[in-house]
Design an enzyme around this catalytic site. Structure first.
Site, PDB file in Angstrom:
ATOM      1  N   SER A 196      33.129  37.341  43.406  1.00 26.58           N
ATOM      2  CA  SER A 196      32.023  37.457  42.454  1.00 26.58           C
ATOM      3  C   SER A 196      31.211  36.178  42.444  1.00 26.58           C
ATOM      4  O   SER A 196      31.531  35.206  43.126  1.00 26.58           O
ATOM      5  CB  SER A 196      32.569  37.736  41.041  1.00 26.58           C
ATOM      6  OG  SER A 196      33.194  36.579  40.510  1.00 26.58           O
ATOM      7  N   TYR A 231      39.613  23.050  34.992  1.00 26.49           N
ATOM      8  CA  TYR A 231      39.471  24.502  34.870  1.00 26.49           C
ATOM      9  C   TYR A 231      40.740  25.108  34.266  1.00 26.49           C
ATOM     10  O   TYR A 231      40.679  25.874  33.289  1.00 26.49           O
ATOM     11  CB  TYR A 231      39.180  25.135  36.229  1.00 26.49           C
ATOM     12  CG  TYR A 231      39.129  26.646  36.170  1.00 26.49           C
ATOM     13  CD1 TYR A 231      38.014  27.298  35.666  1.00 26.49           C
ATOM     14  CD2 TYR A 231      40.207  27.424  36.597  1.00 26.49           C
ATOM     15  CE1 TYR A 231      37.966  28.688  35.582  1.00 26.49           C
ATOM     16  CE2 TYR A 231      40.164  28.813  36.521  1.00 26.49           C
ATOM     17  CZ  TYR A 231      39.048  29.432  36.020  1.00 26.49           C
ATOM     18  OH  TYR A 231      39.014  30.804  35.926  1.00 26.49           O
ATOM     19  N   LYS A 261      41.455  27.045  30.501  1.00 29.18           N
ATOM     20  CA  LYS A 261      42.047  28.369  30.343  1.00 29.18           C
ATOM     21  C   LYS A 261      43.360  28.317  29.562  1.00 29.18           C
ATOM     22  O   LYS A 261      43.718  29.280  28.865  1.00 29.18           O
ATOM     23  CB  LYS A 261      42.254  29.005  31.715  1.00 29.18           C
ATOM     24  CG  LYS A 261      40.944  29.306  32.444  1.00 29.18           C
ATOM     25  CD  LYS A 261      40.022  30.198  31.629  1.00 29.18           C
ATOM     26  CE  LYS A 261      38.803  30.653  32.403  1.00 29.18           C
ATOM     27  NZ  LYS A 261      37.930  31.562  31.626  1.00 29.18           N
ATOM     28  N   ILE A 306      32.567  40.227  36.922  1.00 29.99           N
ATOM     29  CA  ILE A 306      33.550  40.923  36.096  1.00 29.99           C
ATOM     30  C   ILE A 306      32.930  41.396  34.782  1.00 29.99           C
ATOM     31  O   ILE A 306      33.239  42.486  34.293  1.00 29.99           O
ATOM     32  CB  ILE A 306      34.767  40.022  35.826  1.00 29.99           C
ATOM     33  CG1 ILE A 306      35.463  39.664  37.146  1.00 29.99           C
ATOM     34  CG2 ILE A 306      35.759  40.705  34.886  1.00 29.99           C
ATOM     35  CD1 ILE A 306      36.566  38.637  37.004  1.00 29.99           C
ATOM     36  N   SER A 309      43.087  32.764  32.906  1.00 32.36           N
ATOM     37  CA  SER A 309      43.338  32.668  34.339  1.00 32.36           C
ATOM     38  C   SER A 309      44.769  32.228  34.570  1.00 32.36           C
ATOM     39  O   SER A 309      45.350  31.509  33.746  1.00 32.36           O
ATOM     40  CB  SER A 309      42.385  31.636  34.962  1.00 32.36           C
ATOM     41  OG  SER A 309      42.782  31.308  36.278  1.00 32.36           O
TER      42      SER A 309
END
Length: 310
Positions: free
Chosen positions: A228, A193, A197, A34, A165
């Site tokens: 990705s 995670y 975020k 990205i 996210s």
């Protein structure tokens, strides 16, 4: 990044069109995925793009050559500076290197805090869980240290875009307990995670409340599930499954580009699919978001009151 429903194929696709000629942008994690697609989009609009990351000059040299070839921009509009978000000292080193640039090359119109990880074993050299360090705390410090160089135009503020996210919606709250944050995490499928975020969104809100919106604005963005290198730590079969349903990085970069180049957006907002979206209800607690701000200032050695470095 995180998992999310597929994008709305019936919605008209937003296409970047506002010229960014001679404006300087920094994009973290810009040699692939990205970040690379974001750098391409900005370069195509005429911006000077500084690509940052820790993979080294050879990898970034190749990335810049591809960007120049694909967009037709001058290679002189692209440059690389090393930055390793696993270390707060490295972030400070980056800021010192920026300060040593010629005065005419220090002004930043846009900072795209794109770099992030799904998870990593152990703790950082600073003793924090890796997702928290890379995705949030180092980004916090980088942004604070670069704020003195951010400058918009007479009719448009400078832009700070922080990649968040939808995973921030699925947590048990804003983490502020230092003992917990210094314990190793378990990667993407733990809460770590999403928590990192959620901290990003909290930072954007707190920062925006302290900024003059006519001078600098800040946004959090959800890029959507993307095929990705973000998933490189996953088993091969899992990467193939994700790639079969996820969007490509070019489309995933759209919301970052939207917030970086469009006018009239709400500073402090959370954006997804090039539109403002609903953020976590945990962000409704100003006490908790302010507590994270104060502790983050202490952990990074930055002032909780003045936005300029000590």
């Amino acid at each position: 990044m995180g998992f999310s429903p597929l994008f709305d194929s019936q919605k008209p696709e937003w296409i970047p069109s506002n010229a960014q000629t001679a404006r300087r942008f920094i994009v973290t994690g810009a040699n692939r995925g990205i970040g690379y697609a974001t750098a391409i989009g900005l370069a195509a609009l005429g911006a000077h793009v500084v690509l940052t990351g820790h993979e080294g000059s050879e990898a970034f040299g190749e990335a810049m050559d591809r960007i120049a070839m694909e967009t037709g921009c001058s290679r002189d509009n692209l440059s690389y500076m090393p930055l390793d978000l696993r270390s707060l000292d490295n972030v400070r080193q980056f800021a010192r290197a920026w300060q040593q640039r010629p005065e005419t090359e220090r002004t930043i119109f846009g900072l795209i805090n794109n770099a992030g990880i799904a998870g990593m074993p152990g703790v950082s050299p600073d003793g924090f869980e890796m997702c928290f360090q890379v995705n949030y705390l180092s980004m916090f410090l980088l942004t604070r240290l670069l704020l003195p160089y951010m400058k918009g135009t007479d009719d448009e503020p400078a832009k700070i875009v922080c990649v968040s996210s939808s995973a921030h919606l699925f947590t048990l709250g804003i983490p502020t307990d230092e003992k917990y944050l210094r314990q190793p995490g378990a990667g993407f499928f733990s809460l770590r995670y999403g928590e990192s975020k959620l901290c990003v969104n909290s930072f954007v809100r707190q920062l925006s409340s302290r900024l003059d919106p006519h001078a600098v604005q800040a946004y959090a963005v959800h890029p959507g599930s993307t095929a990705s290198g973000f998933w490189h730590s996953f088993p091969g079969w899992a990467q193939k499954c994700i790639a079969s349903v996820a969007q490509d990085p070019k489309r995933a970069a759209r919301t970052s580009l939207f917030c970086a180049t469009e006018r009239g957006l709400e500073s402090g907002g959370y954006y997804a699919d090039c539109a403002q979206a609903n953020a976590s209800f945990w962000l409704g607690s100003s006490d908790k978001t302010n507590q994270l701000w104060l502790k983050s200032c202490a952990w990074t050695g930055t002032s909780p009151n003045s936005l300029l470095p000590k």
